[in-house]
Structures are given as structure tokens and as C-alpha cells.
Design an enzyme around this catalytic site. Structure first.
Site: not given
Ligand code: PMP
Length: 363
Positions: A103, A174, A198
Site C-alpha cells: 500500500w 495511511d 476495517k
Molecule cells: N491502504 C491500506 C493500508 C489498505 O489496506 C487499503 C485497502 N485494503 C487501501 C489503502 C486502499 O483503500 P480503499 O480501497 O479504501 O481505497
């Protein structure tokens, strides 16, 4: 009511039962309102009460100082990968991205797409993203516009035990997969963002906590909706917000406070994760945790079995045993047990027994 199974999904993931029950009970009509939360104006008094209640409970829960704004946005955490550099990275500036998993890598790529001067830090990729860097490995640029990191890498199962020290450079985090899973000192951050799906509520709403003084950095020419100032000025009501998502987060805040707050949540999450890692470590190498001790996630426990065939069998048998969501992310394989705030201790105990039983039968 339909019976619930142990839900190890990485996100959307398990939500607290009292939250689901209250949402279900009041879905037809909010008490005293006579209409569903899905049917009322976002500018009505009942919704204003939901929004204000959500904010004030969140401030109390996480000790969010007065000089931070709380925003509820759309576009997921993914849009924050773009909004952060759009707002805070000047054309001649530079930002540091400490990348400890998939991520953080995406966040850095997105900032690079915008033409930003990005330094990607941390030795983690060479090591298959199995740890966070030691402080001495991090050479952060004191002149950077900000430092970005991912407090918990959901796919690799790597979590920072504590945020890095950015020495006065605004820290951007994040926190999508570990927000409010333990105490947090918000005053150490410039901006924190988290997709809700989550630990907070349903997908479709993204929480942003931003320190006031950073808001002056946003360039004037940004599209209105991508400028944090728009949402600050309009209290997340510039356009129609994700009302149901905000409502569920509001219920989750109430639940977290009733459960004893973030200290209690942190203790409970650490105990759940420890039980799982202890079982993996005691397997004589049959189960191999992915992350190294000290960087192991309390939210996403990732591990491998001796072969991919055994991993397939493992996942298929867990489904028969009444567990869902244990297959690792498609990009890395293996097994991942996501055990967010609302995941019950009983589910961890059940998985620990299953681990032992599976190894005995397939060792
Ligand atoms: N950052 C992290 C740490 C994630 O776990 C996720 C999704 N699993 C995201 C960003 C992306 O999030 P979204 O699907 O809400 O755009």
C-alpha cells in the site's frame, strides 16, 4: 437471525455486533425521526446530530486535539494517495515515502504520477516487506514537505510498533487497517487517513484527520472537491456525504468508548495477535509467519505453510470449519488472518485449535 461465522476478511471486515444490531433496529426509522438514516437530508438536524456526535466521541476516544479537523470523504484511502501530494507537495518540493509494503508502494507511485519529487525509503522491498526499518536506517530529509508511511500494511501484515520520528517534518499516515486499534498520539501527525471498511464501518467513507496549519499549503487551482479546505470549510457537507457510512462510524465510536476505549482495545488486540503468533511459532517451522518479530501486525497475521498445495487445502478446510477470509492477498499468497477490533477472542481460540489439528493431520 442468521448465524454468524468467524469472519477473517481483510476488508470490508467484521464489524461489532452491537453496531450491526443498532443499525438494523433503527434502519426503518431513527427513533423520534420516523425516517431511515438513508432517507433524511444530510443538512437536517438528525444528521447534524449524527455528525456532531461522531466527531465529539472520536475526539474523546482518540484525544484528538482542537487544532485538528475531522473529515469524512469519499474515494477511499486510494484517493488520499493523490490528495495528499496534490495539497501538500509544492511543485519544487520533495516528500519522503517510507515504504513497508504494497500500500505504501501504491501511495508513492501515485505521488510520482503527479510529477512529485519522491524519495522512497526503507530496505523493506528487497526483504520482501517483512519488517519496518530501524530508526538508524531512516535518513529522513529535514527539508521534505512531509513524510508518508503506512502504519499497518494490510497485505504483508507488517505494522509499525510506534510511528517514526519525523523531527518536525509533518508526518502523514495511511492508517486504513489499524486506526483506533490501540492508543494513538494524534499530535505527532500532520495528517492521518483511513478507509473505513476495517475498523470503522462500511466502505465508501474515508476518515481524514488533518492539522490546521497544513491547510494553507493547498494550491488555489485544485479542483474544489480535491482541496481539503473545501471539506474543512463545509464540515464534510460540501456535497452529499456518505451518510450511512458516517452513521455507522458514529455507532462504532460509541461502541469503542463503551468497550473501554483505545487502551482496552490495544490490550485486547495484542492478546489476540499474541495467541496466534505463539501458535505459529510453536509449530516447529510448519507455519512460518511472514513478518519479523517487532514488525508483526496485530491486525493482519500473515503466514505460509510448507507448500502451496497445503495452503489450498488449509483454506478449503477452514471454510468447512466455519471460518471465512483466510486466503492471503492474491498478490502474495499464503494465509492471512485479519483480526480487527470487532473480531472476537473466541474466533482466535478456534483458529488456534484448527492450526494444531491441521498440522497434526498434514504434518
Ligand atoms: N491502504 C491500506 C493500508 C489498505 O489496506 C487499503 C485497502 N485494503 C487501501 C489503502 C486502499 O483503500 P480503499 O480501497 O479504501 O481505497
Amino acid at each position: 437471525m442468521a448465524s454468524r461465522i468467524f469472519n477473517f476478511n481483510a476488508g470490508p471486515g467484521v464489524l461489532p455486533e452491537p453496531v450491526l444490531e443498532e443499525a438494523q433496529r433503527d434502519l426503518m426509522a431513527l427513533p423520534g425521526v420516523g425516517m431511515s438514516v438513508l432517507e433524511i437530508s444530510h443538512r437536517s438536524k438528525p444528521f447534524d446530530e449524527i455528525l456532531q456526535g461522531c466527531e465529539s466521541d472520536m475526539r474523546r476516544l482518540a484525544g484528538i486535539p482542537d487544532n485538528y479537523r475531522i473529515l469524512f470523504l469519499q474515494g477511499g484511502a486510494t484517493l488520499q494517495f493523490s490528495m495528499v501530494p496534490m495539497n501538500f507537495l509544492p511543485p519544487v518540493g520533495k516528500a519522503d515515502y517510507v515504504v513497508t509494503g504494497a500500500w505504501g508502494q501504491k501511495a508513492a507511485k501515485e505521488a510520482q504520477r503527479l510529477g512529485g519529487n519522491i524519495a522512497v525509503l526503507a530496505p523493506a522491498e528487497k526483504e520482501n516487506f517483512d519488517r519496518v526499518p530501524e530508526p538508524k536506517e531512516l535518513q529522513l530529509d529535514p527539508a521534505a514537505a512531509y513524510v508518508h508511511f503506512t502504519s499497518n500494511e494490510t497485505i504483508h501484515g507488517v505494522e509499525w510498533p510506534k510511528e517514526p520520528n519525523a523531527d518536525g517534518v509533518p508526518l502523514v499516515c495511511d492508517a486504513s487497517s489499524d486506526i483506533f486499534s490501540r492508543p494513538i498520539d494524534v499530535s505527532r501527525y500532520g495528517l492521518i487517513y483511513a478507509g473505513a471498511q476495517k475498523n470503522l464501518g462500511p466502505s465508501g467513507v474515508t476518515l481524514v484527520l488533518v492539522r490546521d496549519d497544513l491547510l494553507a499549503r493547498s494550491p488555489k487551482a485544485l479542483p474544489t472537491l480535491l482541496d481539503y479546505n473545501t471539506h474543512v470549510k463545509e464540515h464534510s457537507l460540501y456535497n452529499t456525504p456518505p451518510v450511512f457510512g458516517v452513521y455507522v462510524i458514529r455507532l462504532t465510536m460509541k461502541w469503542l468508548l463503551a468497550e473501554g476505549g483505545l487502551e482496552a482495545m490495544g490490550r485486547r488486540n495484542a492478546a489476540k495477535a499474541k495467541a496466534l503468533y505463539d501458535a505459529l511459532d510453536a509449530s516447529g517451522g510448519y507455519y512460518k509467519p511472514h513478518a519479523r518479530p517487532g514488525s508483526r501486525s496485530n491486525m493482519n497475521v500473515t503466514f505460509r505453510l510448507p507448500s502451496e498445495d497445503l495452503e489450498k487445502r488449509f483454506v478449503s478446510e477452514t471454510k468447512k470449519a466455519g471460518f471465512e477470509g483466510l486466503a492471503g492477498h492474491r498478490s502474495v499468497g499464503g494465509i492471512r488472518a485479519s483480526i480487527y477490533n470487532a473480531f472476537p477472542e473466541a474466533g482466535v481460540t478456534a483458529l488456534v485449535s484448527f492450526l494444531e489439528d491441521f498440522r497434526r493431520r498434514n504434518g
